[in-house]
Write a protein that holds these residues in place. Structure first.
Motif, short mmCIF file in Angstrom:
data_model
loop_
_atom_site.label_atom_id
_atom_site.label_comp_id
_atom_site.label_asym_id
_atom_site.label_seq_id
_atom_site.Cartn_x
_atom_site.Cartn_y
_atom_site.Cartn_z
N LEU A 1 -52.26 -60.60 -64.21
CA LEU A 1 -53.45 -59.82 -64.58
C LEU A 1 -54.58 -59.93 -63.55
N HIS A 2 -54.63 -61.01 -62.82
CA HIS A 2 -55.74 -61.22 -61.88
C HIS A 2 -55.34 -61.03 -60.42
N GLU A 3 -54.13 -60.56 -60.22
CA GLU A 3 -53.61 -60.35 -58.86
C GLU A 3 -53.86 -58.90 -58.44
N PRO A 4 -54.55 -58.67 -57.32
CA PRO A 4 -54.80 -57.29 -56.89
C PRO A 4 -53.50 -56.60 -56.48
N VAL A 5 -53.51 -55.29 -56.51
CA VAL A 5 -52.33 -54.51 -56.11
C VAL A 5 -52.34 -54.36 -54.58
N PRO A 6 -51.15 -54.25 -53.98
CA PRO A 6 -51.09 -54.26 -52.51
C PRO A 6 -51.45 -52.94 -51.83
N HIS A 7 -51.35 -51.82 -52.54
CA HIS A 7 -51.54 -50.52 -51.90
C HIS A 7 -52.47 -49.63 -52.72
N VAL A 8 -53.13 -48.71 -52.05
CA VAL A 8 -53.98 -47.73 -52.72
C VAL A 8 -53.15 -46.96 -53.74
N ARG A 9 -51.92 -46.63 -53.41
CA ARG A 9 -51.07 -45.85 -54.31
C ARG A 9 -50.78 -46.56 -55.63
N ASP A 10 -50.95 -47.89 -55.67
CA ASP A 10 -50.71 -48.66 -56.89
C ASP A 10 -51.93 -48.73 -57.80
N MET A 11 -53.05 -48.20 -57.36
CA MET A 11 -54.27 -48.31 -58.16
C MET A 11 -54.19 -47.45 -59.42
N ARG A 12 -53.65 -46.25 -59.32
CA ARG A 12 -53.56 -45.34 -60.48
C ARG A 12 -52.67 -45.93 -61.56
N SER A 13 -51.68 -46.68 -61.17
CA SER A 13 -50.76 -47.23 -62.15
C SER A 13 -51.11 -48.68 -62.48
N ALA A 14 -50.77 -49.58 -61.61
CA ALA A 14 -50.87 -51.01 -61.91
C ALA A 14 -52.32 -51.49 -62.07
N LEU A 15 -53.22 -51.10 -61.18
CA LEU A 15 -54.59 -51.60 -61.30
C LEU A 15 -55.26 -51.09 -62.57
N LEU A 16 -55.12 -49.80 -62.87
CA LEU A 16 -55.73 -49.29 -64.10
C LEU A 16 -55.11 -49.93 -65.33
N ALA A 17 -53.81 -50.18 -65.29
CA ALA A 17 -53.16 -50.87 -66.42
C ALA A 17 -53.75 -52.28 -66.58
N LYS A 18 -53.91 -52.99 -65.47
CA LYS A 18 -54.48 -54.34 -65.54
C LYS A 18 -55.90 -54.30 -66.09
N LEU A 19 -56.69 -53.34 -65.64
CA LEU A 19 -58.07 -53.23 -66.13
C LEU A 19 -58.08 -52.93 -67.63
N ALA A 20 -57.19 -52.05 -68.09
CA ALA A 20 -57.12 -51.74 -69.52
C ALA A 20 -56.70 -52.97 -70.31
N LEU A 21 -55.73 -53.71 -69.80
CA LEU A 21 -55.24 -54.89 -70.51
C LEU A 21 -56.27 -56.02 -70.50
N LEU A 22 -56.98 -56.18 -69.41
CA LEU A 22 -58.06 -57.18 -69.38
C LEU A 22 -59.14 -56.82 -70.40
N THR A 23 -59.48 -55.54 -70.48
CA THR A 23 -60.49 -55.09 -71.44
C THR A 23 -60.03 -55.36 -72.87
N ARG A 24 -58.75 -55.10 -73.16
CA ARG A 24 -58.22 -55.39 -74.50
C ARG A 24 -58.37 -56.86 -74.85
N ARG A 25 -58.29 -57.72 -73.85
CA ARG A 25 -58.40 -59.17 -74.07
C ARG A 25 -59.85 -59.64 -74.11
N GLY A 26 -60.78 -58.74 -73.75
CA GLY A 26 -62.18 -59.12 -73.69
C GLY A 26 -62.50 -59.95 -72.46
N GLU A 27 -61.66 -59.87 -71.42
CA GLU A 27 -61.87 -60.63 -70.19
C GLU A 27 -62.66 -59.81 -69.18
N ASP A 28 -63.48 -60.48 -68.42
CA ASP A 28 -64.27 -59.84 -67.37
C ASP A 28 -63.36 -59.53 -66.18
N PRO A 29 -63.28 -58.27 -65.77
CA PRO A 29 -62.42 -57.90 -64.65
C PRO A 29 -63.05 -58.11 -63.27
#
Length: 184
Positions: free
Chosen positions: A93-121
């Motif tokens: 959850l706290h590991e950045p994605v390696p490529h710009v192309r991964d932001m739409r998928s993996a990074l946004l998913a991580k941000l959504a999941l962190l928000t669900r947990r109430g964690e500061d991203p």
């Protein structure tokens, strides 16, 4: 446990949802449906959810905690993460994605999941910025020296990197994580 084999984004999302609290496959499928709290970011079809659950169980990242009678069908297994599963989620959850192309998928998913947990991203956002800013700077230099189609291709990549960094800057300035989403 040793090093994990590569997990798909669907595997990671399912594992993270199970790590939130013990749950069952149907509830995960509802969250990851197209209109679900997580599915609006990254949709996972129900058969894939169950395939992920089988794989994650086989990798000893989740386990059956109990079974209960289903309201409209057979018994359902209530799943929970193992200590290894929880540790993997905390790292991923706290590991950045390696490529710009991964932001739409993996990074946004991580941000959504962190928000669900109430964690500061903020930590993830800063780490992602640290990875992308040098990529953007390199693309600027390469674009300035390029000619022909290379210049066109580099401009495309540069514009995407610039937009990604602007996005990170904008969300980095926004308020701390909102309270967890009730949906689910």
């Amino acid at each position: 446990m040793g090093e994990l084999p590569p997990l798909s984004l669907a595997d990671w999302i399912v594992l993270t949802v199970v790590d939130e609290q013990p749950t069952h496959g149907f509830a995960i499928a509802a969250l990851t449906a197209e209109d679900g709290a997580v599915g609006r970011v990254w949709h996972i079809p129900r058969p894939i959810v169950y395939r992920c659950l089988d794989r994650l169980t086989g990798l000893a990242l989740i386990q059956v905690e109990t079974t209960e009678a289903g309201s409209r069908g057979p018994q359902r297994s209530i799943l929970a993460t193992t200590p290894a599963g929880s540790a993997a989620v905390a790292e991923w959850l706290h590991e950045p994605v390696p490529h710009v192309r991964d932001m739409r998928s993996a990074l946004l998913a991580k941000l959504a999941l962190l928000t669900r947990r109430g964690e500061d991203p903020a930590g993830l956002i800063a780490a992602q910025h640290d990875i992308l800013a040098p990529v953007r700077d390199t693309l600027r230099r390469r674009h300035a020296a390029a000619t022909g189609f290379d210049q066109t291709l580099l401009l495309w990549r540069l514009e995407n990197a610039e937009a990604a960094v602007r996005f990170l800057d904008a969300i980095g300035r926004s308020s701390p994580a909102p309270p967890p989403d009730d949906a689910g």
